[in-house]
Design a protein around this motif. Sequence first.
Motif, PDB file in Angstrom:
ATOM      1  N   GLY A 465       3.062  17.121   3.999  1.00  0.00           N
ATOM      2  CA  GLY A 465       3.468  16.844   5.371  1.00  0.00           C
ATOM      3  C   GLY A 465       4.759  16.038   5.432  1.00  0.00           C
ATOM      4  O   GLY A 465       5.672  16.238   4.638  1.00  0.00           O
ATOM      5  N   GLU A 466       4.796  15.077   6.365  1.00  0.00           N
ATOM      6  CA  GLU A 466       6.027  14.326   6.602  1.00  0.00           C
ATOM      7  C   GLU A 466       5.911  12.876   6.143  1.00  0.00           C
ATOM      8  O   GLU A 466       6.644  12.004   6.620  1.00  0.00           O
ATOM      9  N   GLY A 467       4.981  12.623   5.214  1.00  0.00           N
ATOM     10  CA  GLY A 467       4.806  11.284   4.685  1.00  0.00           C
ATOM     11  C   GLY A 467       6.047  10.765   3.986  1.00  0.00           C
ATOM     12  O   GLY A 467       6.803  11.532   3.375  1.00  0.00           O
ATOM     13  N   VAL A 468       6.247   9.463   4.058  1.00  0.00           N
ATOM     14  CA  VAL A 468       7.441   8.817   3.514  1.00  0.00           C
ATOM     15  C   VAL A 468       7.026   7.796   2.462  1.00  0.00           C
ATOM     16  O   VAL A 468       6.011   7.102   2.614  1.00  0.00           O
ATOM     17  N   ILE A 469       7.814   7.693   1.379  1.00  0.00           N
ATOM     18  CA  ILE A 469       7.594   6.638   0.399  1.00  0.00           C
ATOM     19  C   ILE A 469       8.779   5.668   0.434  1.00  0.00           C
ATOM     20  O   ILE A 469       9.927   6.062   0.621  1.00  0.00           O
ATOM     21  N   THR A 470       8.447   4.385   0.268  1.00  0.00           N
ATOM     22  CA  THR A 470       9.447   3.314   0.251  1.00  0.00           C
ATOM     23  C   THR A 470       9.304   2.568  -1.060  1.00  0.00           C
ATOM     24  O   THR A 470       8.196   2.263  -1.501  1.00  0.00           O
ATOM     25  N   GLY A 471      10.425   2.282  -1.705  1.00  0.00           N
ATOM     26  CA  GLY A 471      10.346   1.621  -3.014  1.00  0.00           C
ATOM     27  C   GLY A 471      10.777   0.171  -2.961  1.00  0.00           C
ATOM     28  O   GLY A 471      11.561  -0.223  -2.117  1.00  0.00           O
ATOM     29  N   ILE A 472      10.238  -0.640  -3.889  1.00  0.00           N
ATOM     30  CA  ILE A 472       9.117  -0.290  -4.774  1.00  0.00           C
ATOM     31  C   ILE A 472       8.031  -1.348  -4.656  1.00  0.00           C
ATOM     32  O   ILE A 472       8.271  -2.429  -4.097  1.00  0.00           O
ATOM     33  N   GLU A 473       6.840  -1.017  -5.173  1.00  0.00           N
ATOM     34  CA  GLU A 473       5.700  -1.942  -5.170  1.00  0.00           C
ATOM     35  C   GLU A 473       5.438  -2.356  -6.617  1.00  0.00           C
ATOM     36  O   GLU A 473       5.126  -1.519  -7.466  1.00  0.00           O
ATOM     37  N   THR A 474       5.583  -3.650  -6.905  1.00  0.00           N
ATOM     38  CA  THR A 474       5.408  -4.142  -8.280  1.00  0.00           C
ATOM     39  C   THR A 474       4.449  -5.307  -8.395  1.00  0.00           C
ATOM     40  O   THR A 474       3.981  -5.617  -9.487  1.00  0.00           O
ATOM     41  N   ARG A 475       4.130  -5.972  -7.291  1.00  0.00           N
ATOM     42  CA  ARG A 475       3.345  -7.212  -7.361  1.00  0.00           C
ATOM     43  C   ARG A 475       1.860  -6.942  -7.075  1.00  0.00           C
ATOM     44  O   ARG A 475       1.233  -7.613  -6.261  1.00  0.00           O
ATOM     45  N   THR A 476       1.308  -5.955  -7.737  1.00  0.00           N
ATOM     46  CA  THR A 476      -0.103  -5.624  -7.521  1.00  0.00           C
ATOM     47  C   THR A 476      -1.028  -6.690  -8.089  1.00  0.00           C
ATOM     48  O   THR A 476      -2.127  -6.904  -7.586  1.00  0.00           O
ATOM     49  N   SER A 477      -0.617  -7.336  -9.180  1.00  0.00           N
ATOM     50  CA  SER A 477      -1.392  -8.431  -9.764  1.00  0.00           C
ATOM     51  C   SER A 477      -0.480  -9.194 -10.704  1.00  0.00           C
ATOM     52  O   SER A 477       0.662  -8.802 -10.943  1.00  0.00           O
ATOM     53  N   ALA A 478      -0.986 -10.287 -11.257  1.00  0.00           N
ATOM     54  CA  ALA A 478      -0.180 -11.125 -12.136  1.00  0.00           C
ATOM     55  C   ALA A 478       0.189 -10.366 -13.409  1.00  0.00           C
ATOM     56  O   ALA A 478      -0.635  -9.627 -13.958  1.00  0.00           O
ATOM     57  N   PRO A 479       1.406 -10.567 -13.918  1.00  0.00           N
ATOM     58  CA  PRO A 479       1.806  -9.925 -15.172  1.00  0.00           C
ATOM     59  C   PRO A 479       1.377 -10.717 -16.408  1.00  0.00           C
ATOM     60  O   PRO A 479       1.667 -10.302 -17.530  1.00  0.00           O
ATOM     61  N   VAL A 480       0.719 -11.859 -16.207  1.00  0.00           N
ATOM     62  CA  VAL A 480       0.255 -12.688 -17.325  1.00  0.00           C
ATOM     63  C   VAL A 480      -1.152 -13.206 -17.038  1.00  0.00           C
ATOM     64  O   VAL A 480      -1.607 -13.204 -15.898  1.00  0.00           O
ATOM     65  N   ARG A 481      -1.817 -13.650 -18.088  1.00  0.00           N
ATOM     66  CA  ARG A 481      -3.068 -14.391 -17.944  1.00  0.00           C
ATOM     67  C   ARG A 481      -2.921 -15.708 -18.703  1.00  0.00           C
ATOM     68  O   ARG A 481      -2.576 -15.711 -19.885  1.00  0.00           O
ATOM     69  N   ILE A 482      -3.134 -16.827 -18.004  1.00  0.00           N
ATOM     70  CA  ILE A 482      -3.074 -18.142 -18.625  1.00  0.00           C
ATOM     71  C   ILE A 482      -4.459 -18.429 -19.204  1.00  0.00           C
ATOM     72  O   ILE A 482      -5.433 -18.556 -18.455  1.00  0.00           O
ATOM     73  N   ILE A 483      -4.554 -18.507 -20.501  1.00  0.00           N
ATOM     74  CA  ILE A 483      -5.851 -18.510 -21.169  1.00  0.00           C
ATOM     75  C   ILE A 483      -6.567 -19.856 -20.952  1.00  0.00           C
ATOM     76  O   ILE A 483      -5.993 -20.925 -21.133  1.00  0.00           O
TER      77      ILE A 483
END
Length: 530
Positions: A465-483
């Motif tokens: 259809g006529e759906g649109v995408i916009t960029g970008i999405e990167t912050r879905t979760s933390a890129p690290v884990r502090i142990i």
Amino acid sequence: MSIRVNNLILNINEDMSELKSKAARKLGINVDDIEKFSILRKSIDARRKNNIKFNCSVEVSCQEEEKLVLRTGNRDVKLEKRIEDTIVPGNKKMSSRPIIVGMGPAGMFAGLFLAEEGYRPIVVERGEKIEDRTKTVNKFWTTGELNLESNVQFGEGGAGTFSDGKLTTRIKDRRCDFILDAFSRYGAPNEILYDGKPHIGTDNLKLVVKNIRNRILELGGEILFNSRLEDLVIEDKKLKEIIVNGARMHCENLILAIGHSSRDTYEMLFKKGVHMEPKAFAIGVRVEHLQHMIDVNQYGKFAGNPKLGPADYRLTYKSRNGRGIYSFCMCPGGEVVAAASERGELVTNGMSYYKRNLENANSAVVVTVGEDDFEGNSPLKGMEFQRYYEKLAYKLGGGNYAAPVQLIRDFLKERVSTGLGSVKPTYRPGYEFRDLRLCLPAEVVSGLQEGFVHFERKIKGYAKGEGVITGIETRTSAPVRIIRSSDLESISVSGMYPCGEGAGYAGGIISAAADGIKTAEGIIRKYSPL
């Protein structure tokens, strides 16, 4: 003690007031025999679009409950025994008030819990209080003028404040009830206590955040806005002080409730030798369709029925090379927002108000990435991966935080869009037609293309259809884990408690809040109130 009655069915034309009589019939008693009654859960069953129903659970109090449950012999009728989980304070005396860094869900609820138990916490928040932060964010969306300390990622309420305010979670934790009750007490609609997919919208969430802040202050807590954690003073692996805005603060117990975008804080912690590891996350794009199209696909002839509200969706797919592709943070009747926190880098997010009454539906559609995709050996290599593609997106949009956009069908045919159909991008401060393949990893591009084709089979018109995408999405979760250890302390620094989404232990408002409370409980069990 009470009775839980499950699987009470209402058709779309029946009123919620009929639940009490339905519960009485299932129990084999008169309505008048019910002494107390409350709704526990209400969810939409839209598996048959020509016969949409509501599935409900209720709680009932009456005489001789145990005998009644045995007599009914119905597996939908269960005896509920409330288990009180009392936290017994420890005997050790604190040399200073506990300090919390971050006023997102984890820090906010850790602060509220500690304050209610008499510990008078100090909360350090780099951004502004919500009233000022809202003005700052709106200015960014209008002009492209970014405040590095107070923005969609930083400030009172955390990143979730400018979202849909979803209160769904997959975790099974007794603390969830406390959190939902607190949201209700401090200004959220009461329906969140039973709705199968509770949300409060960015507008209500701002009110709740303000009220919780005031409650912490009333109980003797302190909140320092515009105050950034700059350094730690550590002696013999034990935390002694923190440095905030150049000033030293004695600190025996630090709850580190930073958000997933606190990149300068990650860098400082890495330099101090705090043990952390890179963590998988996902990146992709924001997708927009007309909300009416989603409603028709999900609800058929009942699309637009006020009892159903705007429809949402959840889509998943596994690519040929084994990557997960899925929708994330779906915002019915909402808008795509600029969510950058560093100069020259572009990030998107989704947001809805409580009524979800705007024209477009939006959702992130993302592809999983992990250590093998990141270059280097540093635990911060996932963070640098995010930065690299956010910079590409910024340049592709032409600067000043304008975003690259493309019709989904053009993305699949690998061509730049030249115009729009019925779906108008909602992203501010502006957008440009570009080929989004140029700001995404090749593996993510192929994953999105596979996913969109598959999603078209689930929702007609999703990709064609006529759906649109916009960029970008990167912050879905933390890129690290502090142990951290089993007692929730950092394994590197005694007295520091990493928690919430930014530390890699949560994924959403409720799970982050629960982790914050759990961390506060750990401190309470060690120390006596101040």
